[in-house]
Enzyme design. Structure first.
Site, PDB file in Angstrom:
ATOM      1  N   LYS A 206       3.113  -8.680   6.747  1.00  0.00           N
ATOM      2  CA  LYS A 206       2.981  -7.271   7.255  1.00  0.00           C
ATOM      3  C   LYS A 206       3.795  -7.140   8.472  1.00  0.00           C
ATOM      4  O   LYS A 206       3.510  -7.427   9.813  1.00  0.00           O
ATOM      5  CB  LYS A 206       1.435  -7.168   7.794  1.00  0.00           C
ATOM      6  CG  LYS A 206       0.873  -5.684   7.788  1.00  0.00           C
ATOM      7  CD  LYS A 206       1.146  -5.030   6.393  1.00  0.00           C
ATOM      8  CE  LYS A 206       0.747  -3.544   6.452  1.00  0.00           C
ATOM      9  NZ  LYS A 206       1.032  -2.996   5.096  1.00  0.00           N
ATOM     10  N   SER A 409       0.645  -0.142   0.599  1.00  0.00           N
ATOM     11  CA  SER A 409      -0.321  -0.090   1.707  1.00  0.00           C
ATOM     12  C   SER A 409      -1.307   0.913   1.369  1.00  0.00           C
ATOM     13  O   SER A 409      -2.135   0.735   0.721  1.00  0.00           O
ATOM     14  CB  SER A 409       0.330  -0.104   3.017  1.00  0.00           C
ATOM     15  OG  SER A 409      -0.260  -1.062   4.151  1.00  0.00           O
TER      16      SER A 409
END
Length: 618
Positions: A206, A409
């Site tokens: 991430k 996402s």
């Protein structure tokens, strides 16, 4: 006497203020009326149709191609023209372009096509592929396509490669450079400003938080991005090489070989392009004009070959009988996902949720296409949209997600309840991870002699950006982030019929390109928007139907007020940027890319599901 004079003066001042207010109000009303009339006339001119008896469809795209036009796109374009920019900077609807090309294919008045793309800035690869599909259908119908240009950028050349013949000017070039990602990193800057960045995240890959805590890309992010960047470039070269009937080595030689070949051409980039079969002919503008005149005939009045611009070529309206047909609604999630109403270039959680709810309550709508082209954003806003998609599914209305350039996402979060997911081989998706960012400025304030102190009923109540975060608050934030990741994993596991452990092994914030996402079971089919429509009709058991496009119209307030200030604050810098040389223009894009999202992070829980690296360079 003095008191009387004061009374008179007071009355005079009050009257003057009233008169001044009325004067300003009247002037403002007249200004806004003129603005509206000017805009209406502009729209009328834009929509006017001047078509010869027979000629070419001139595809002279300017600006960018997007899934859904921003609510203020026409106004921004008008502002560009009013301030005298010599290049049109505008948004073009992907689906309108494809519809126009497909209509022209069967239009007896259109005998061919001319691609003139010098002002075309670009689009994501799935959009280029979808337009390319329509160009191929046009070409295969027997109508010729000619690409003309002084030079070709990467995006321009992709579309030009579908032409029967590509013309290049003697001093021109075909600029194929490859694809790269370039993010800005702020750690040293934040250290110098004495800003404390508090990061809460789950996901090895991430990388959206890395700009705050690093000065360069982490090895994990580099590994993840390298995979999809190389695949994306491979897809580009495979498509273009097939269109040009040449090998990938001819299309894009290794750097050493490229330099050698360019030396052999004495540095002549046009000759290099011709020798490597990137173009078919090197010709001056006058020579190309002569060829087009012989092919399409001469318009004596306009002193040009017979053509109609794609901006004047109207899409035929559907028959009135179609009003009785059931509908498949197309709803767009285009841009970063933020809380509240839709803003230009962003997905408003409230706005999109209302559109989905309206589709659920509309008996005429039998299926929904959710067109997702988003890197994600706010957890709260994403969940608001996802819950409405789930409600549609529970109401018995099939939902098919059509993924555009990116559905990563939060873009993937809102896709999870869908009955079916169609992704392009070049879509960027996945990025299943979550993070939170809170900057505090206690050290910055301390450096200039400003301090914060007070009392609170608990450490949690003492959380403020002017103090270091209490340890209890930080621990609570990390727990909520971990809970959000588990929720994300479980949503994906349930929808994709996997175990949470299986999803976690392909999650951790890792970005997948469409072909890899299909192999990992994150999407159901590799295809395009046509495949999504076909699947929606199949699931809803529809043979005849009408497509209902959901478009957000600008409010009167946005037109009258928002655009006046935007024309000063936004249009002039944008117009200046477009005048920059291409390399400097890309630097400007890189600078604007990240603050565009970070400046609009408004999740009430400071939790975000966002893929920073998905905004790749074409």
């Amino acid at each position: 006497m003095r008191a009387l004079w004061q009374i008179f003066a007071t009355i005079f001042k009050f009257s003057w203020r009233v008169i001044n207010f009325i004067r300003q109000a009247v002037c403002n009303l007249i200004f806004f009326l003129v603005l509206l009339i000017g805009f209406a006339l502009y729209m009328q001119v834009q929509d006017s149709t001047i078509q010869p008896e027979k000629g070419a469809l001139l595809v002279n795209l300017s600006g960018t191609v997007v899934d859904s036009l921003s609510s203020d796109s026409k106004l921004r374009q008008l502002g560009q023209e009013l301030i005298g920019s010599n290049k049109d900077v505008q948004e073009n609807s992907l689906f309108d372009i494809v519809k126009q090309i497909r209509q022209a294919k069967d239009d007896d008045k259109i005998s061919g096509m001319v691609l003139s793309l010098s002002n075309f800035i670009g689009a994501d690869q799935p959009s280029l592929r979808y337009i390319g599909k329509a160009l191929k259908e046009f070409r295969d119908s027997g109508k010729p396509i000619y690409a003309i240009g002084d030079s070709y950028t990467q995006g321009q050349y992709y579309l030009a490669s579908f032409a029967n013949k590509i013309y290049l000017s003697p001093q021109g070039s075909v600029l194929l450079t490859g694809i790269s990602t370039n993010n800005l990193y702020y750690k040293s800057l934040l250290d110098k400003l004495k800003v404390t960045t508090n990061i809460f995240r789950v996901g090895t890959y991430k990388s959206a938080v890395e700009p705050f805590i690093r000065d360069n890309m982490s090895p994990e992010a580099r590994q993840s991005d390298s995979r999809w960047v190389n695949t994306l470039w491979s897809n580009y070269m495979t498509d273009v090489a097939a269109n040009r009937h040449i090998s990938i080595a001819e299309l894009y030689p290794e750097p050493a070989r490229l330099i050698q070949q360019l030396k052999a051409s004495d540095g002549d980039t046009a000759a290099f392009a011709l020798k490597n079969k990137l173009v078919d002919e090197i010709s001056s503008r006058s020579t190309v004009e002569k060829m087009l005149k012989e092919t399409f005939g001469w318009d004596q009045q306009n002193k040009n070959y017979n053509f109609i611009s794609i901006y004047n070529y109207q899409i035929t309206t559907p028959d009135l009988e179609k009003a009785k047909l059931p509908e498949i609604a197309v709803i767009f999630a285009n841009g970063a996902i933020v809380d509240g109403p839709e803003m230009p270039g962003m997905v408003g959680g409230d706005t999109t949720a209302k559109q989905l709810r309206a589709a659920r309550l509309n008996d005429k709508i039998k299926a929904i296409i959710l067109r997702v082209n988003s890197p994600g954003g706010s957890v709260t806003a994403s969940e608001m949209i996802r819950s409405e998609v789930q409600a549609l599914k529970e109401a018995g209305k099939p939902v098919v997600v059509s993924m555009g350039g990116m559905a990563a996402s939060g873009g993937y979060w809102i896709s999870t309840p869908a009955d079916y997911i169609v992704s392009s081989p070049s879509t960027l998706t996945g990025s299943i991870g979550i993070f939170g960012v809170i900057n505090t400025f206690e050290n910055s304030l301390d450096a200039i002699g400003v301090h914060t102190d007070g009392v609170s009923t608990s450490p949690l109540a003492d959380a403020t950006i002017t103090k270091a975060l209490p340890p209890q608050f930080s621990e609570m934030m990390q727990l909520t982030i971990e809970n959000g990741y588990k929720t994300f994993i479980n949503l994906v596991a349930k929808s994709r019929h996997k175990t949470p452990a299986e999803v976690d092994s392909i999650a951790q914030g890792r970005v997948w390109i469409g072909s890899d996402a299909k192999a990992n079971g994150l999407v159901d089919q590799l295809g395009d928007f046509d495949d999504a429509i076909k699947k929606a009709a199949e699931l809803a058991k529809l043979k005849d139907y009408e497509i209902k496009w959901t478009v957000t119209e600008p409010t009167v307030r946005e037109i009258l007020l928002g655009q006046v200030s935007a024309s000063v604050n936004a249009l002039l810098p944008e117009a200046m940027k477009i005048e920059l040389p291409a390399p400097l223009r890309q630097v400007a894009e890189d600078i604007n890319k990240q603050p565009g999202f970070f400046g609009n992070m408004n999740d009430p829980g400071y939790r975000y599901i966002y893929c920073l690296s998905c905004s790749y360079t074409q």
